[in-house]
Write a protein that holds these residues in place. Structure first.
Motif, PDB file in Angstrom:
ATOM      1  N   MET A   1       2.381  10.209 -10.003  1.00  0.00           N
ATOM      2  CA  MET A   1       2.910   8.850  -9.862  1.00  0.00           C
ATOM      3  C   MET A   1       1.776   7.882  -9.519  1.00  0.00           C
ATOM      4  O   MET A   1       0.945   8.165  -8.655  1.00  0.00           O
ATOM      5  N   LYS A   3      -0.255   4.783  -7.952  1.00  0.00           N
ATOM      6  CA  LYS A   3      -0.237   4.150  -6.645  1.00  0.00           C
ATOM      7  C   LYS A   3      -0.319   2.636  -6.772  1.00  0.00           C
ATOM      8  O   LYS A   3      -0.953   2.105  -7.689  1.00  0.00           O
ATOM      9  N   TYR A   5      -0.758  -0.733  -3.952  1.00  0.00           N
ATOM     10  CA  TYR A   5      -0.892  -1.226  -2.579  1.00  0.00           C
ATOM     11  C   TYR A   5      -0.593  -2.722  -2.549  1.00  0.00           C
ATOM     12  O   TYR A   5      -1.122  -3.486  -3.363  1.00  0.00           O
ATOM     13  N   LYS A  68       6.336   3.622  -9.412  1.00  0.00           N
ATOM     14  CA  LYS A  68       5.050   3.664  -8.712  1.00  0.00           C
ATOM     15  C   LYS A  68       5.259   3.953  -7.227  1.00  0.00           C
ATOM     16  O   LYS A  68       6.289   3.590  -6.660  1.00  0.00           O
ATOM     17  N   ARG A  69       4.271   4.614  -6.619  1.00  0.00           N
ATOM     18  CA  ARG A  69       4.310   4.826  -5.172  1.00  0.00           C
ATOM     19  C   ARG A  69       3.712   3.584  -4.520  1.00  0.00           C
ATOM     20  O   ARG A  69       2.502   3.366  -4.537  1.00  0.00           O
ATOM     21  N   THR A  70       4.587   2.750  -3.970  1.00  0.00           N
ATOM     22  CA  THR A  70       4.153   1.478  -3.399  1.00  0.00           C
ATOM     23  C   THR A  70       3.972   1.598  -1.890  1.00  0.00           C
ATOM     24  O   THR A  70       4.893   1.992  -1.171  1.00  0.00           O
ATOM     25  N   VAL A  71       2.779   1.242  -1.433  1.00  0.00           N
ATOM     26  CA  VAL A  71       2.473   1.209  -0.003  1.00  0.00           C
ATOM     27  C   VAL A  71       2.216  -0.236   0.391  1.00  0.00           C
ATOM     28  O   VAL A  71       1.387  -0.918  -0.225  1.00  0.00           O
ATOM     29  N   SER A 110       7.529   3.013  -0.844  1.00  0.00           N
ATOM     30  CA  SER A 110       7.297   4.378  -0.365  1.00  0.00           C
ATOM     31  C   SER A 110       6.891   4.407   1.098  1.00  0.00           C
ATOM     32  O   SER A 110       7.263   5.335   1.834  1.00  0.00           O
ATOM     33  N   ARG A 111       6.136   3.400   1.532  1.00  0.00           N
ATOM     34  CA  ARG A 111       5.680   3.390   2.927  1.00  0.00           C
ATOM     35  C   ARG A 111       5.275   1.984   3.350  1.00  0.00           C
ATOM     36  O   ARG A 111       4.652   1.236   2.576  1.00  0.00           O
ATOM     37  N   ASP A 165      10.543   4.281   5.720  1.00  0.00           N
ATOM     38  CA  ASP A 165       9.318   5.042   5.956  1.00  0.00           C
ATOM     39  C   ASP A 165       8.248   4.066   6.435  1.00  0.00           C
ATOM     40  O   ASP A 165       7.588   3.401   5.633  1.00  0.00           O
ATOM     41  N   GLU A 222      -1.544   7.489   4.111  1.00  0.00           N
ATOM     42  CA  GLU A 222      -1.507   8.797   3.466  1.00  0.00           C
ATOM     43  C   GLU A 222      -1.016   9.912   4.377  1.00  0.00           C
ATOM     44  O   GLU A 222      -0.294  10.805   3.947  1.00  0.00           O
TER      45      GLU A 222
END
Length: 330
Positions: A1, A3, A5, A68-71, A110-111, A165, A222
């Motif tokens: 997936m 990333k 930011y 997408k893994r969104t932070v 995601s976080r 999260d 992470e």
């Protein structure tokens, strides 16, 4: 997936340092700029204007994250050394954080990494080692900035309990290169380098390099455990120690060190002089309190769980002086 930011406060000292580090990552990066701020898109970095106080202006920052893994790294905030909570600092630091939480839920990020502060931790005596806590209240801390950070941290942890999260990082006094927004500590070094600092105040605090904090934020994204807080500190340094280090990299005049009682007596006049010159005072009643408060912060948890590390402060001061000289601070 893939990333992604999202960094709020992307023009600030910490936010811009995080963005600088993320240029090396194979990830999409969006930086939030406050109204009036400007930066050019470059490589994987795209900037978006918005106001954390106005949730509708933040939709563009969050949109487009499907698959997408969104932070989200929320650094945006007003750092203030005033004694009381002003409407503006409350609106940005507390209501702005609530807006970020709301959008993190809406867009199912995601976080969330929330940048709080060690100032949000309840006051302790000078002999105590201060570690992470889950109990935050504006009533247990002193100063407008600390009170808003305590309340905002409480909101983030409540959201984490409800399923978001979210991880909280708590830096101590941030110092280092790349600041263009008026970090009080960097301003102190700048004035000293320019020979414009009339005197130094006896006292100190736990000071940490902005690059170490930025790395700590990325490590928390992470490796941090959801619902947990991590102190990102270093160790205690006296103000006169920092200036002595700076003096090894630039020629400047020696200045007297004022005892705390004398600085407290002079504080009202410092404020009057700063207003006359239309500058922020380097010292206030609150900042003098901080320089003589408990600061034995433990970053053992961040070290063991995140792999957090700090560099030597002399390196930080050297790089800060070099940055200031490159910007014309001589």
């Amino acid at each position: 997936m893939k990333k992604r930011y999202l960094v709020t406060g992307a023009c600030g000292h910490l936010g811009s340092t995080i963005v600088r580090m993320l240029k090396k990552e194979q990830a999409e990066v969006r930086g939030l700029l406050a109204p009036g701020e400007e930066e050019e898109d470059t490589g994987n970095i795209r900037y978006i204007s918005g106001d954390v106080r106005k949730i509708e202006t933040l939709e563009k920052l969050f949109a487009g994250g499907k698959g997408k893994r969104t932070v989200v790294i929320h650094t945006a905030g007003i750092v203030d050394i005033a004694d009381k909570v002003s409407p503006e600092i409350y609106d940005v630091n507390v209501n702005g954080t609530k807006n970020i939480i709301s959008l993190c839920r809406k867009y199912k990020v995601s976080r969330l990494v929330y940048v709080s502060s060690v100032h949000a931790i309840p006051e302790a005596d000078k002999l105590s080692v201060i570690a992470e806590t889950k109990e935050f209240s504006p009533d247990t801390v002193i100063g407008g900035y600390a009170k808003t950070k305590a309340e905002a941290t409480k909101e983030v942890l409540r959201a984490a309990e409800e399923g978001l999260d979210a991880v909280v990082v708590m830096p101590s006094g941030i110092l280092g290169p790349y600041d263009r927004t008026g970090n009080h500590l960097v301003q102190l070094i700048k004035d000293y380098v320019r020979g414009a600092l009339p005197a130094c105040v006896r006292g100190g605090y736990d000071f940490v390099d902005v690059r170490d904090v930025a790395q700590g934020c990325l490590l928390a994204a992470e490796k941090g455990r959801a619902g947990e807080c991590y102190i990102l500190s270093n160790r205690h340094y006296e103000i006169r120690e920092l200036l002595k280090m700076a003096g090894t990299f630039v020629r400047t005049k020696k200045i007297p060190v004022l005892p705390a009682w004398m600085a407290k007596m002079a504080e009202p006049f410092i404020g009057i002089d700063a207003r006359r010159k239309k500058r922020r005072p380097l010292y206030t009643k609150y900042s003098l309190h901080v320089l003589n408060s408990a600061d034995r912060f433990s970053h053992d948890k961040a070290t063991s769980e995140l792999g957090y590390r700090t560099r030597d402060m002399k390196t930080t001061i050297r790089d800060t002086v070099r940055w200031l000289k490159a910007q014309g601070a001589e």
